[in-house]
Motif scaffolding. Structure first.
Motif, PDB file in Angstrom:
ATOM      1  N   PHE A  38       0.761  -1.324   0.014  1.00 21.64           N
ATOM      2  CA  PHE A  38      -0.063   0.101   0.200  1.00 21.64           C
ATOM      3  C   PHE A  38       0.694   1.326  -0.017  1.00 21.64           C
ATOM      4  O   PHE A  38       0.491   2.245  -0.658  1.00 21.64           O
ATOM      5  CB  PHE A  38      -0.975  -0.022   1.245  1.00 21.64           C
ATOM      6  CG  PHE A  38      -2.343  -0.859   1.129  1.00 21.64           C
ATOM      7  CD1 PHE A  38      -2.500  -1.365  -0.057  1.00 21.64           C
ATOM      8  CD2 PHE A  38      -3.069  -1.095   2.340  1.00 21.64           C
ATOM      9  CE1 PHE A  38      -3.702  -2.203   0.025  1.00 21.64           C
ATOM     10  CE2 PHE A  38      -3.953  -1.824   2.128  1.00 21.64           C
ATOM     11  CZ  PHE A  38      -4.434  -2.349   0.919  1.00 21.64           C
ATOM     12  N   TYR A  39       1.832   1.167   0.825  1.00 23.93           N
ATOM     13  CA  TYR A  39       2.691   2.307   0.758  1.00 23.93           C
ATOM     14  C   TYR A  39       3.394   2.796  -0.453  1.00 23.93           C
ATOM     15  O   TYR A  39       3.418   3.933  -1.037  1.00 23.93           O
ATOM     16  CB  TYR A  39       4.130   2.156   1.600  1.00 23.93           C
ATOM     17  CG  TYR A  39       4.775   3.451   2.213  1.00 23.93           C
ATOM     18  CD1 TYR A  39       4.423   4.049   3.332  1.00 23.93           C
ATOM     19  CD2 TYR A  39       5.801   3.916   1.338  1.00 23.93           C
ATOM     20  CE1 TYR A  39       5.147   5.161   3.647  1.00 23.93           C
ATOM     21  CE2 TYR A  39       6.567   4.681   1.917  1.00 23.93           C
ATOM     22  CZ  TYR A  39       6.352   5.740   2.856  1.00 23.93           C
ATOM     23  OH  TYR A  39       7.144   6.705   3.211  1.00 23.93           O
ATOM     24  N   ASN A  40       3.596   1.799  -1.190  1.00 23.34           N
ATOM     25  CA  ASN A  40       4.290   2.108  -2.632  1.00 23.34           C
ATOM     26  C   ASN A  40       3.031   2.694  -3.736  1.00 23.34           C
ATOM     27  O   ASN A  40       3.447   3.019  -4.528  1.00 23.34           O
ATOM     28  CB  ASN A  40       5.053   0.907  -3.139  1.00 23.34           C
ATOM     29  CG  ASN A  40       6.196   0.329  -2.288  1.00 23.34           C
ATOM     30  OD1 ASN A  40       6.630   1.109  -1.975  1.00 23.34           O
ATOM     31  ND2 ASN A  40       6.279  -0.958  -2.213  1.00 23.34           N
ATOM     32  N   CYS A  41       1.792   2.232  -3.161  1.00 28.56           N
ATOM     33  CA  CYS A  41       0.670   2.699  -4.187  1.00 28.56           C
ATOM     34  C   CYS A  41       0.344   4.073  -3.922  1.00 28.56           C
ATOM     35  O   CYS A  41      -0.347   4.862  -4.701  1.00 28.56           O
ATOM     36  CB  CYS A  41      -0.502   1.799  -3.893  1.00 28.56           C
ATOM     37  SG  CYS A  41      -0.236  -0.053  -4.380  1.00 28.56           S
ATOM     38  N   LEU A  42       0.669   4.606  -2.775  1.00 26.17           N
ATOM     39  CA  LEU A  42       0.162   5.932  -2.519  1.00 26.17           C
ATOM     40  C   LEU A  42       1.026   6.941  -2.773  1.00 26.17           C
ATOM     41  O   LEU A  42       2.531   6.760  -2.813  1.00 26.17           O
ATOM     42  CB  LEU A  42       0.271   6.212  -0.823  1.00 26.17           C
ATOM     43  CG  LEU A  42      -1.029   5.411  -0.156  1.00 26.17           C
ATOM     44  CD1 LEU A  42      -0.818   4.999   1.389  1.00 26.17           C
ATOM     45  CD2 LEU A  42      -2.380   6.263  -0.427  1.00 26.17           C
ATOM     46  N   ASN A  43       0.875   8.403  -2.984  1.00 23.98           N
ATOM     47  CA  ASN A  43       1.512   9.571  -3.370  1.00 23.98           C
ATOM     48  C   ASN A  43       2.309   9.768  -2.025  1.00 23.98           C
ATOM     49  O   ASN A  43       1.666   9.631  -1.109  1.00 23.98           O
ATOM     50  CB  ASN A  43       0.875  10.531  -3.719  1.00 23.98           C
ATOM     51  CG  ASN A  43       0.258  10.375  -5.069  1.00 23.98           C
ATOM     52  OD1 ASN A  43       0.799   9.651  -6.244  1.00 23.98           O
ATOM     53  ND2 ASN A  43      -1.037  10.870  -5.772  1.00 23.98           N
ATOM     54  N   PRO A  44       3.397  10.660  -2.032  1.00 26.28           N
ATOM     55  CA  PRO A  44       4.062  11.115  -1.067  1.00 26.28           C
ATOM     56  C   PRO A  44       2.863  12.069  -0.420  1.00 26.28           C
ATOM     57  O   PRO A  44       2.246  12.788  -0.879  1.00 26.28           O
ATOM     58  CB  PRO A  44       5.143  12.085  -1.484  1.00 26.28           C
ATOM     59  CG  PRO A  44       5.457  11.285  -2.935  1.00 26.28           C
ATOM     60  CD  PRO A  44       4.073  10.913  -3.224  1.00 26.28           C
ATOM     61  N   GLY A  45       2.844  11.638   1.036  1.00 23.48           N
ATOM     62  CA  GLY A  45       1.704  12.678   1.870  1.00 23.48           C
ATOM     63  C   GLY A  45       0.501  12.044   1.682  1.00 23.48           C
ATOM     64  O   GLY A  45      -0.499  12.287   2.200  1.00 23.48           O
ATOM     65  N   GLY A  46       0.155  10.638   0.948  1.00 19.64           N
ATOM     66  CA  GLY A  46      -1.109  10.206   0.891  1.00 19.64           C
ATOM     67  C   GLY A  46      -1.600   9.442   1.992  1.00 19.64           C
ATOM     68  O   GLY A  46      -0.630   9.009   2.896  1.00 19.64           O
ATOM     69  N   PHE A  47      -2.884   9.294   2.010  1.00 18.15           N
ATOM     70  CA  PHE A  47      -3.442   8.820   3.317  1.00 18.15           C
ATOM     71  C   PHE A  47      -4.003   7.313   3.484  1.00 18.15           C
ATOM     72  O   PHE A  47      -4.666   7.084   2.373  1.00 18.15           O
ATOM     73  CB  PHE A  47      -4.374   9.664   4.018  1.00 18.15           C
ATOM     74  CG  PHE A  47      -4.063  11.082   4.264  1.00 18.15           C
ATOM     75  CD1 PHE A  47      -3.659  11.192   5.571  1.00 18.15           C
ATOM     76  CD2 PHE A  47      -4.072  11.903   3.465  1.00 18.15           C
ATOM     77  CE1 PHE A  47      -3.326  12.475   6.213  1.00 18.15           C
ATOM     78  CE2 PHE A  47      -3.377  13.402   3.998  1.00 18.15           C
ATOM     79  CZ  PHE A  47      -3.104  13.566   5.065  1.00 18.15           C
ATOM     80  N   LEU A  48      -3.824   6.566   4.346  1.00 16.96           N
ATOM     81  CA  LEU A  48      -4.418   5.103   4.366  1.00 16.96           C
ATOM     82  C   LEU A  48      -5.327   5.078   5.603  1.00 16.96           C
ATOM     83  O   LEU A  48      -5.227   5.745   6.818  1.00 16.96           O
ATOM     84  CB  LEU A  48      -3.220   4.001   4.842  1.00 16.96           C
ATOM     85  CG  LEU A  48      -3.758   2.736   5.252  1.00 16.96           C
ATOM     86  CD1 LEU A  48      -4.317   1.973   4.011  1.00 16.96           C
ATOM     87  CD2 LEU A  48      -2.593   1.857   5.574  1.00 16.96           C
ATOM     88  N   PHE A  49      -6.875   4.446   5.453  1.00 19.57           N
ATOM     89  CA  PHE A  49      -7.855   4.583   6.191  1.00 19.57           C
ATOM     90  C   PHE A  49      -8.123   3.019   6.567  1.00 19.57           C
ATOM     91  O   PHE A  49      -8.436   2.326   5.484  1.00 19.57           O
ATOM     92  CB  PHE A  49      -8.893   5.384   5.751  1.00 19.57           C
ATOM     93  CG  PHE A  49      -8.911   6.737   5.651  1.00 19.57           C
ATOM     94  CD1 PHE A  49      -9.522   7.671   6.888  1.00 19.57           C
ATOM     95  CD2 PHE A  49      -8.237   7.423   4.687  1.00 19.57           C
ATOM     96  CE1 PHE A  49      -9.370   9.046   6.717  1.00 19.57           C
ATOM     97  CE2 PHE A  49      -8.347   8.935   4.612  1.00 19.57           C
ATOM     98  CZ  PHE A  49      -8.972   9.494   5.766  1.00 19.57           C
ATOM     99  N   LEU A  50      -7.937   2.766   7.790  1.00 18.69           N
ATOM    100  CA  LEU A  50      -8.229   1.132   8.134  1.00 18.69           C
ATOM    101  C   LEU A  50      -9.346   1.075   9.188  1.00 18.69           C
ATOM    102  O   LEU A  50      -9.904   2.384   9.459  1.00 18.69           O
ATOM    103  CB  LEU A  50      -6.878   0.714   9.003  1.00 18.69           C
ATOM    104  CG  LEU A  50      -5.846   0.863   8.518  1.00 18.69           C
ATOM    105  CD1 LEU A  50      -4.706   0.400   9.373  1.00 18.69           C
ATOM    106  CD2 LEU A  50      -5.782  -0.132   7.314  1.00 18.69           C
TER     107      LEU A  50
END
Length: 283
Positions: A243-255
């Protein structure tokens, strides 16, 4: 006539083989307290195929050249109830705090693209909810290039998601103004407007398939709620890394509210925005 599997108990050894096979291919982990649940799903498949033994079915799943039977088994194992605007406090935090801040930064740069991945979309209520939120929260939504990837490992729920037709149980928490604006009602079924579907791309993705996951890049937000609870730490670490690699820099993950990044991965920055703890990649 005796039904397949009738009166037969799935041995602990064979249960271990079934759940090990599922884990190897999907990362989903079933503990011993789920044995009855798994056995009932297996029995359903035995009856459908008119197979007489658990072991015969296991061998079919493990050694068949086609994945169709395994996929069908996974479809039956992974049916989860969901509904529109589930976990409203978190969605409000996303809409009013996180999204607003991201949009402000993007507008400064002249960047009018927003990409969201709903990584376990089930029957589609989550990605359609996110599409509604984008339409409502952006001042000029038509000015934006909006893209929502909606994926699931279960092909049955994906088919239903693409149809976009729901009963009242699914839409019970949708504000009435949104219900009138984004749905049509016919024969007691609520159908999503076609205009809302255009921004959503439904795809079948196994989250343990790093190659498939790596195709999804440039995400501003990833929603993967109430999924990691079915994984063990090893699988969680792998998924979070991808997931980290899929996100833009500063992108957000919601769990989900019972899930956390902290103990599993140190890659994400934990911060409080509004009244929620959110996880982001480092800029």
């Amino acid at each position: 006539m005796k039904e397949p599997g009738d009166g037969v108990i799935l041995s602990d050894e064979l249960f271990g083989k079934f759940v090990s096979l599922v884990y190897q291919r999907t990362g989903i982990s079933y503990e011993n307290n789920k044995k009855y649940y798994v056995q009932k799903r297996i029995e359903k498949q035995l009856e459908r195929l008119q197979v007489d033994s658990f072991n015969e079915y296991y061998l079919l799943l493990k050694f068949s050249e086609s994945t169709s039977e395994f996929d069908r088994f996974i479809n039956d194992l992974t049916i989860n109830e969901t509904y529109f605007f589930r976990d409203f406090p978190q969605l409000r935090n996303f809409a009013e705090d996180v999204l607003r801040a991201v949009v402000k930064e993007k507008e400064k740069k002249g960047d009018y693209k927003i990409k969201i991945w709903s990584a376990a979309c089930s029957t589609g209520e989550e990605p359609y909810t996110l599409a509604i939120i984008l339409q409502e929260m952006l001042d000029e939504p038509d000015k934006w290039d909006l893209h929502i990837v909606a994926s699931d490992i279960n092909s049955d729920v994906l088919h239903r998601a693409k149809i976009g037709q729901y009963d009242y149980r699914s839409v019970r928490d949708v504000p009435s103004v949104y219900l009138e604006k984004y749905f049509t009602l016919k024969n007691e079924k609520y159908s999503i407007l076609h205009s809302l579907r255009r921004s959503i791309n439904f795809r079948k993705i196994n989250l343990m398939d790093s190659e498939a996951v790596s195709d999804i890049t440039g995400c501003d937000f990833i929603f993967c709620r109430n999924v990691l609870i079915y994984f063990d730490d090893r699988s969680r670490e792998k998924v979070l890394g991808d997931f980290y690699n899929c996100l833009n820099p500063g992108g957000f993950l919601f769990l989900g509210h019972s899930e956390s990044v902290g103990r599993i991965s140190s890659a994400y920055k934990s911060q409080r925005i509004g009244d929620s703890i959110v996880y982001s990649t480092h800029k």
